[in-house]
Write a protein that holds these residues in place. Sequence first.
Motif, PDB file in Angstrom:
ATOM      1  N   PHE A   1      17.962  42.226  12.513  1.00  0.00           N
ATOM      2  CA  PHE A   1      18.543  41.620  13.709  1.00  0.00           C
ATOM      3  C   PHE A   1      18.033  40.179  13.829  1.00  0.00           C
ATOM      4  O   PHE A   1      16.818  39.959  13.920  1.00  0.00           O
ATOM      5  CB  PHE A   1      18.132  42.404  14.962  1.00  0.00           C
ATOM      6  N   LEU A   2      18.948  39.213  13.830  1.00  0.00           N
ATOM      7  CA  LEU A   2      18.606  37.804  14.001  1.00  0.00           C
ATOM      8  C   LEU A   2      19.046  37.377  15.400  1.00  0.00           C
ATOM      9  O   LEU A   2      20.235  37.245  15.680  1.00  0.00           O
ATOM     10  CB  LEU A   2      19.287  36.948  12.924  1.00  0.00           C
ATOM     11  N   HIS A   3      18.082  37.172  16.290  1.00  0.00           N
ATOM     12  CA  HIS A   3      18.365  36.968  17.712  1.00  0.00           C
ATOM     13  C   HIS A   3      18.726  35.522  18.043  1.00  0.00           C
ATOM     14  O   HIS A   3      17.961  34.596  17.753  1.00  0.00           O
ATOM     15  CB  HIS A   3      17.129  37.305  18.550  1.00  0.00           C
ATOM     16  N   HIS A   4      19.850  35.337  18.687  1.00  0.00           N
ATOM     17  CA  HIS A   4      20.170  34.108  19.412  1.00  0.00           C
ATOM     18  C   HIS A   4      21.214  34.484  20.456  1.00  0.00           C
ATOM     19  O   HIS A   4      22.404  34.246  20.278  1.00  0.00           O
ATOM     20  CB  HIS A   4      20.687  33.009  18.494  1.00  0.00           C
ATOM     21  N   THR A   5      20.744  35.125  21.533  1.00  0.00           N
ATOM     22  CA  THR A   5      21.679  35.636  22.535  1.00  0.00           C
ATOM     23  C   THR A   5      21.168  35.365  23.939  1.00  0.00           C
ATOM     24  O   THR A   5      19.976  35.492  24.223  1.00  0.00           O
ATOM     25  CB  THR A   5      21.914  37.148  22.354  1.00  0.00           C
ATOM     26  N   THR A   6      22.094  34.989  24.815  1.00  0.00           N
ATOM     27  CA  THR A   6      21.767  34.829  26.232  1.00  0.00           C
ATOM     28  C   THR A   6      22.048  36.103  27.004  1.00  0.00           C
ATOM     29  O   THR A   6      21.860  36.152  28.213  1.00  0.00           O
ATOM     30  CB  THR A   6      22.575  33.667  26.836  1.00  0.00           C
ATOM     31  N   GLY A   7      22.518  37.156  26.314  1.00  0.00           N
ATOM     32  CA  GLY A   7      22.745  38.440  26.959  1.00  0.00           C
ATOM     33  C   GLY A   7      24.208  38.849  26.934  1.00  0.00           C
ATOM     34  O   GLY A   7      25.046  38.212  26.294  1.00  0.00           O
ATOM     35  N   PHE A   8      24.506  39.930  27.638  1.00  0.00           N
ATOM     36  CA  PHE A   8      25.879  40.415  27.734  1.00  0.00           C
ATOM     37  C   PHE A   8      26.638  39.617  28.792  1.00  0.00           C
ATOM     38  O   PHE A   8      26.071  39.193  29.798  1.00  0.00           O
ATOM     39  CB  PHE A   8      25.889  41.911  28.084  1.00  0.00           C
ATOM     40  N   MET A   9      27.941  39.436  28.572  1.00  0.00           N
ATOM     41  CA  MET A   9      28.769  38.614  29.440  1.00  0.00           C
ATOM     42  C   MET A   9      28.897  39.239  30.836  1.00  0.00           C
ATOM     43  O   MET A   9      29.020  40.458  30.976  1.00  0.00           O
ATOM     44  CB  MET A   9      30.160  38.437  28.826  1.00  0.00           C
ATOM     45  N   VAL A  10      28.857  38.378  31.862  1.00  0.00           N
ATOM     46  CA  VAL A  10      29.014  38.846  33.243  1.00  0.00           C
ATOM     47  C   VAL A  10      30.273  38.227  33.846  1.00  0.00           C
ATOM     48  O   VAL A  10      30.841  37.277  33.311  1.00  0.00           O
ATOM     49  CB  VAL A  10      27.775  38.480  34.103  1.00  0.00           C
ATOM     50  N   GLY A  11      30.708  38.780  34.971  1.00  0.00           N
ATOM     51  CA  GLY A  11      31.909  38.295  35.646  1.00  0.00           C
ATOM     52  C   GLY A  11      32.889  39.435  35.899  1.00  0.00           C
ATOM     53  O   GLY A  11      32.856  40.468  35.226  1.00  0.00           O
ATOM     54  N   LYS A  12      33.765  39.248  36.897  1.00  0.00           N
ATOM     55  CA  LYS A  12      34.680  40.308  37.310  1.00  0.00           C
ATOM     56  C   LYS A  12      35.553  40.802  36.165  1.00  0.00           C
ATOM     57  O   LYS A  12      35.714  42.020  35.963  1.00  0.00           O
ATOM     58  CB  LYS A  12      35.561  39.809  38.461  1.00  0.00           C
ATOM     59  N   GLU A  13      36.097  39.882  35.404  1.00  0.00           N
ATOM     60  CA  GLU A  13      36.992  40.285  34.305  1.00  0.00           C
ATOM     61  C   GLU A  13      36.255  41.182  33.306  1.00  0.00           C
ATOM     62  O   GLU A  13      36.809  42.186  32.825  1.00  0.00           O
ATOM     63  CB  GLU A  13      37.511  39.035  33.595  1.00  0.00           C
ATOM     64  N   TYR A  14      35.006  40.837  33.019  1.00  0.00           N
ATOM     65  CA  TYR A  14      34.268  41.565  31.993  1.00  0.00           C
ATOM     66  C   TYR A  14      33.720  42.883  32.535  1.00  0.00           C
ATOM     67  O   TYR A  14      33.644  43.876  31.806  1.00  0.00           O
ATOM     68  CB  TYR A  14      33.162  40.670  31.440  1.00  0.00           C
ATOM     69  N   GLU A  15      33.343  42.898  33.817  1.00  0.00           N
ATOM     70  CA  GLU A  15      32.925  44.161  34.426  1.00  0.00           C
ATOM     71  C   GLU A  15      34.080  45.150  34.448  1.00  0.00           C
ATOM     72  O   GLU A  15      33.923  46.336  34.123  1.00  0.00           O
ATOM     73  CB  GLU A  15      32.400  43.920  35.850  1.00  0.00           C
TER      74      GLU A  15
END
Length: 532
Positions: free
Chosen positions: A367-381
Amino acid sequence: MTVLPTLVDPAAPAHLARRAALLDKLAALDAEHAKALAGGGEKYVTRHHGRGKLLARERVELLLDRDTPFLELSPLAGWGSDWTVGASLVTGIGTVSGVECVVTANDPTVRGGASNPWTLRKALRANEIARANRLPVISLVESGGADLPSQKEIFIPGGALFRDLTRLSAEGIPTVAVVFGNSTAGGAYIPGMSDHVIMVKDHAKVFLGGPPLVKMATGEESDDESLGGADMHARTSGLADHLALDEPDALRLARRVVARLNHRKAHPAPEPAAPPRHDPGELLGLVPEDLREPFDPREVVARLVDDSDYDEFKPLYGTSLTTGWARLHGYPIGILANARGVLFSEESQKAAQFIQLANQRDIPLLFLHHTTGFMVGKEYEQGGIVKHGSMMINAVANSRVPHLSVLIGASYGAGHYGMCGRAFDPRFLFAWPSAKSAVMGPQQLAGVLSLVARASAAAKGRPYDEDADASLRAMVEQQVEAESLPVFLSGRLYDDGIIDPRDTRTVLGLCLSAVHTAEVRGNRGGFGVFRM
């Protein structure tokens, strides 16, 4: 073959600026490593040498096979604490008489090698690595036991050290103790619970209670040698299996013990492999200073894997995460690397499937990490990001092939979990000096706290203090920035060390060799319930 091309221009101003910034970080890191190498300082090093004794790393060097590497682990343990950097213990993986072993060595120049809370955590991590990878453990012992003023943080959890030694032995993983000096109180159980014990004549002392404690407890007068000297343990108590004339002789005997272990790797050595086609030195200029900027992780992969040969899996789907198959130092490897920071539903589902495939084929994962996390927002929820992110985390948590993680850029939020952060038990986890890890970025976290405070003030009908808000945001940003830096995290053993990017291929090759000492076998279906 599917050789990765490169678009890197090493002469480009942006590349040169990134390279210069990372070299500055490496120079600062070297200064921190120098503190660990210095041990207790010149005064105590000189005193130790004056007694005809070797330093911890000198003992390790004589123990290892000539011209073989030593992968030191957690060298910055205790950084930022009140304790000496390195936690008065050297741990790592090296080759002894042709056998890969975990080696631990007390540093007697730091408070006589006494164990503090960070020493304990570092030793337990070394035992964890030995057990997971079925590596013999060699303990080079010279310690006065627990640092008594901090006993409340050591005594109760410290019993796990003795538990580990007995469990390793019960599982057929050899343990060897070489005692150079004091091994007292709880430390006496290190040789007491090891399979093989070597003691240095006139120097090693092993007893549950030294002469002062014996006098206090029983009134008996005794001396070190008759109570717990090496000669007594070799001739009378039987605790010592071998009596060494001096320290080099003890290390020679340890090498002979390992040579007779008949300890074999579960997998044969891989065939020689071609190096990457692209210059690993260019890794220094790949990661932007601003970790919100994307970069192509395939450029990293191209400088790590054999012959830069990489077969990508689902290249057109979930493009913020690249997944694919390669070999590294001849070992098969599956790779997951973040491309544009954010993980969407597509990336999460792609990762879960890829992890299942690796488990079907018994292939370790990188695993090569460069992530700010999982996407947030109404559309994605509404699109199911929670269940899809959970699917990826489920797959990582229940995967049984060995995992290796390298934090190369950002590693924030639940994305850190999905990419196999420390809580998900990767066999090894390293960081580049460019990496940062926290619940979220400093600006985002400070902004969230500011919005919550504004909402609270509005709900109570109170005016909002903008000056106080600015001060709070600045303070929070500064704190989170400091606590997300790799040296801070490494000091708390949240990784196994910070590495020069140019050494990444070598470090991963040593790790892959170690994990193949144990059987590599994946999970054939027990992944729990995936929410589809």
